[in-house]
Design a protein around this motif. Structure first.
Motif, PDB file in Angstrom:
ATOM      1  N   CYS A 145       0.914  -1.399  -0.001  1.00  0.00           N
ATOM      2  CA  CYS A 145       0.055   0.038   0.054  1.00  0.00           C
ATOM      3  C   CYS A 145       0.687   1.222   0.002  1.00  0.00           C
ATOM      4  N   CYS A 146       1.916   1.120   0.778  1.00  0.00           N
ATOM      5  CA  CYS A 146       2.623   2.219   0.793  1.00  0.00           C
ATOM      6  C   CYS A 146       3.487   2.506  -0.437  1.00  0.00           C
ATOM      7  N   ILE A 147       3.916   1.537  -1.144  1.00  0.00           N
ATOM      8  CA  ILE A 147       4.608   1.652  -2.462  1.00  0.00           C
ATOM      9  C   ILE A 147       3.574   2.284  -3.385  1.00  0.00           C
ATOM     10  N   TRP A 148       2.409   1.736  -3.459  1.00  0.00           N
ATOM     11  CA  TRP A 148       1.289   2.103  -4.379  1.00  0.00           C
ATOM     12  C   TRP A 148       0.946   3.542  -4.160  1.00  0.00           C
ATOM     13  N   LEU A 149       0.917   4.121  -2.572  1.00  0.00           N
ATOM     14  CA  LEU A 149       0.668   5.370  -2.403  1.00  0.00           C
ATOM     15  C   LEU A 149       1.832   6.295  -2.893  1.00  0.00           C
ATOM     16  N   LEU A 150       2.878   5.796  -2.992  1.00  0.00           N
ATOM     17  CA  LEU A 150       4.100   6.749  -3.161  1.00  0.00           C
ATOM     18  C   LEU A 150       4.176   7.097  -4.951  1.00  0.00           C
ATOM     19  N   LEU A 151       3.588   5.746  -5.534  1.00  0.00           N
ATOM     20  CA  LEU A 151       3.562   5.839  -6.942  1.00  0.00           C
ATOM     21  C   LEU A 151       2.510   6.762  -7.471  1.00  0.00           C
ATOM     22  N   VAL A 152       1.344   6.483  -6.875  1.00  0.00           N
ATOM     23  CA  VAL A 152       0.211   7.404  -7.382  1.00  0.00           C
ATOM     24  C   VAL A 152       0.253   8.967  -6.982  1.00  0.00           C
ATOM     25  N   HIS A 153       0.916   9.202  -5.700  1.00  0.00           N
ATOM     26  CA  HIS A 153       0.915  10.347  -5.208  1.00  0.00           C
ATOM     27  C   HIS A 153       2.215  11.214  -5.251  1.00  0.00           C
ATOM     28  N   ALA A 154       3.288  10.484  -6.145  1.00  0.00           N
ATOM     29  CA  ALA A 154       4.498  11.037  -6.501  1.00  0.00           C
ATOM     30  C   ALA A 154       4.419  12.081  -7.466  1.00  0.00           C
ATOM     31  N   PRO A 155       5.041  13.217  -7.313  1.00  0.00           N
ATOM     32  CA  PRO A 155       4.904  14.067  -8.574  1.00  0.00           C
ATOM     33  C   PRO A 155       5.394  13.607  -9.871  1.00  0.00           C
ATOM     34  N   ALA A 156       4.665  14.005 -10.926  1.00  0.00           N
ATOM     35  CA  ALA A 156       5.274  13.603 -12.084  1.00  0.00           C
ATOM     36  C   ALA A 156       6.732  14.168 -12.622  1.00  0.00           C
ATOM     37  N   PRO A 157       7.636  13.159 -12.970  1.00  0.00           N
ATOM     38  CA  PRO A 157       8.855  13.693 -13.288  1.00  0.00           C
ATOM     39  C   PRO A 157       8.722  14.851 -14.350  1.00  0.00           C
ATOM     40  N   THR A 158       9.382  16.132 -13.917  1.00  0.00           N
ATOM     41  CA  THR A 158       9.415  17.250 -14.761  1.00  0.00           C
ATOM     42  C   THR A 158      10.538  17.216 -15.625  1.00  0.00           C
ATOM     43  N   GLN A 159      10.379  17.262 -16.933  1.00  0.00           N
ATOM     44  CA  GLN A 159      11.577  17.560 -17.925  1.00  0.00           C
ATOM     45  C   GLN A 159      11.961  18.980 -18.107  1.00  0.00           C
ATOM     46  N   THR A 160      12.941  19.302 -17.562  1.00  0.00           N
ATOM     47  CA  THR A 160      13.165  20.670 -17.643  1.00  0.00           C
ATOM     48  C   THR A 160      13.662  21.122 -19.163  1.00  0.00           C
ATOM     49  N   ARG A 161      12.975  21.981 -19.663  1.00  0.00           N
ATOM     50  CA  ARG A 161      13.238  22.459 -20.901  1.00  0.00           C
ATOM     51  C   ARG A 161      13.918  23.778 -20.723  1.00  0.00           C
ATOM     52  N   ARG A 162      15.130  23.646 -21.669  1.00  0.00           N
ATOM     53  CA  ARG A 162      15.961  25.003 -21.805  1.00  0.00           C
ATOM     54  C   ARG A 162      15.875  25.476 -23.072  1.00  0.00           C
ATOM     55  N   LEU A 163      15.255  26.774 -23.147  1.00  0.00           N
ATOM     56  CA  LEU A 163      15.161  27.341 -24.280  1.00  0.00           C
ATOM     57  C   LEU A 163      16.514  27.867 -24.965  1.00  0.00           C
ATOM     58  N   GLN A 164      16.400  27.924 -26.303  1.00  0.00           N
ATOM     59  CA  GLN A 164      17.721  28.659 -27.038  1.00  0.00           C
ATOM     60  C   GLN A 164      17.335  30.196 -26.854  1.00  0.00           C
ATOM     61  N   ARG A 165      18.435  30.893 -26.929  1.00  0.00           N
ATOM     62  CA  ARG A 165      18.546  32.327 -26.885  1.00  0.00           C
ATOM     63  C   ARG A 165      17.478  32.972 -27.777  1.00  0.00           C
ATOM     64  N   CYS A 166      17.534  32.617 -29.154  1.00  0.00           N
ATOM     65  CA  CYS A 166      16.835  33.103 -29.948  1.00  0.00           C
ATOM     66  C   CYS A 166      15.304  32.700 -30.072  1.00  0.00           C
ATOM     67  N   GLU A 167      15.141  31.526 -29.541  1.00  0.00           N
ATOM     68  CA  GLU A 167      13.704  30.905 -29.228  1.00  0.00           C
ATOM     69  C   GLU A 167      13.291  31.831 -28.292  1.00  0.00           C
ATOM     70  N   LEU A 168      13.731  32.138 -27.121  1.00  0.00           N
ATOM     71  CA  LEU A 168      13.313  32.879 -26.206  1.00  0.00           C
ATOM     72  C   LEU A 168      12.954  34.423 -26.487  1.00  0.00           C
ATOM     73  N   ALA A 169      14.050  34.838 -27.457  1.00  0.00           N
ATOM     74  CA  ALA A 169      13.704  36.282 -28.060  1.00  0.00           C
ATOM     75  C   ALA A 169      12.431  36.224 -28.906  1.00  0.00           C
ATOM     76  N   GLY A 170      12.223  35.181 -29.604  1.00  0.00           N
ATOM     77  CA  GLY A 170      10.940  35.272 -30.472  1.00  0.00           C
ATOM     78  C   GLY A 170       9.823  35.229 -29.528  1.00  0.00           C
ATOM     79  N   GLN A 171       9.619  34.490 -28.745  1.00  0.00           N
ATOM     80  CA  GLN A 171       8.722  34.252 -27.663  1.00  0.00           C
ATOM     81  C   GLN A 171       8.331  35.535 -26.867  1.00  0.00           C
ATOM     82  N   LEU A 172       9.284  36.349 -26.369  1.00  0.00           N
ATOM     83  CA  LEU A 172       9.291  37.582 -25.627  1.00  0.00           C
ATOM     84  C   LEU A 172       8.681  38.446 -26.562  1.00  0.00           C
TER      85      LEU A 172
END
Length: 199
Positions: A44-71
């Motif tokens: 049960c503890c393992i199941w709770l950890l799996l269910v309630h664990a935050p989804a792994p976030t994939q850090t996105r690194r923008l490129q300089r010009c990509e950020l300039a365009g979005q701004l």
């Protein structure tokens, strides 16, 4: 008399053996039940950890010009783009999901522009200590790949406090900065080519 003593002794031994065997038999189901309960609890503890664990976030690194365009798309004037790029570079290295180390007052800094939860956004834990939330936004919204909220909040801070609201400004960004024209050259070339074709 000796025979009787031997018989009594044998009976006692048998009785002890039977009692011990019975005790073991009685304790065995208890042991099994305890083991099963422990296993169930662990599962049960393992199941709770799996269910309630935050989804792994994939850090996105923008490129300089990509950020300039979005701004630029988000109505940031071209004349300010170099400054915003400088601040984002030194605050987060253009990473959208960065949460800084906890500050002395217990707050944290969020996202591209490392916006403080002390004054500008509402932490997800809902603590009343952070009552300001001047950007009227949840701190988690400043970590999204869609940088609209982060940019809106950063511009609010800049309008109220100026560029010096970011400590990196006076150290790194209060000088001649690289222009961003190179980020828009390909676009202008495409427009130029299109206009020639139309003629």
């Amino acid at each position: 008399m000796q025979m009787k003593c031997q018989n009594v002794t044998r009976r006692r031994r048998r009785h002890e053996e039977v009692s011990t065997a019975t005790a073991v038999q009685r304790s065995l189901p208890t042991f099994i039940a305890t083991a099963a309960a422990t296993t169930t609890t662990a599962c049960c503890c393992i199941w709770l950890l799996l269910v309630h664990a935050p989804a792994p976030t994939q850090t996105r690194r923008l490129q300089r010009c990509e950020l300039a365009g979005q701004l630029y798309i988000l109505d940031v004037p071209k004349s300010e783009l170099s400054l915003w790029l400088c601040i984002a570079h030194y605050e987060s290295r253009y990473n959208t999901h960065v949460v800084g180390n906890r500050n002395a007052d217990g707050s944290s800094d969020y996202g591209l522009f490392q916006i403080s939860s002390r004054y500008w956004c509402q932490p997800d834990n809902g603590t009343k200590y952070y009552a300001f939330n001047e950007c009227n936004v949840k701190c988690s919204a400043l970590l999204l790949d869609d940088i609209t909220e982060a940019v809106d909040c950063a511009r609010t801070i800049q309008r109220r406090q100026g560029w010096s609201a970011w400590s990196v400004y006076s150290v790194y960004c209060n000088r001649t900065l690289n222009e961003v024209d190179d980020c828009f050259e390909s676009v202008s070339e495409e427009v130029h080519v299109d206009s020639k074709i139309e003629k």
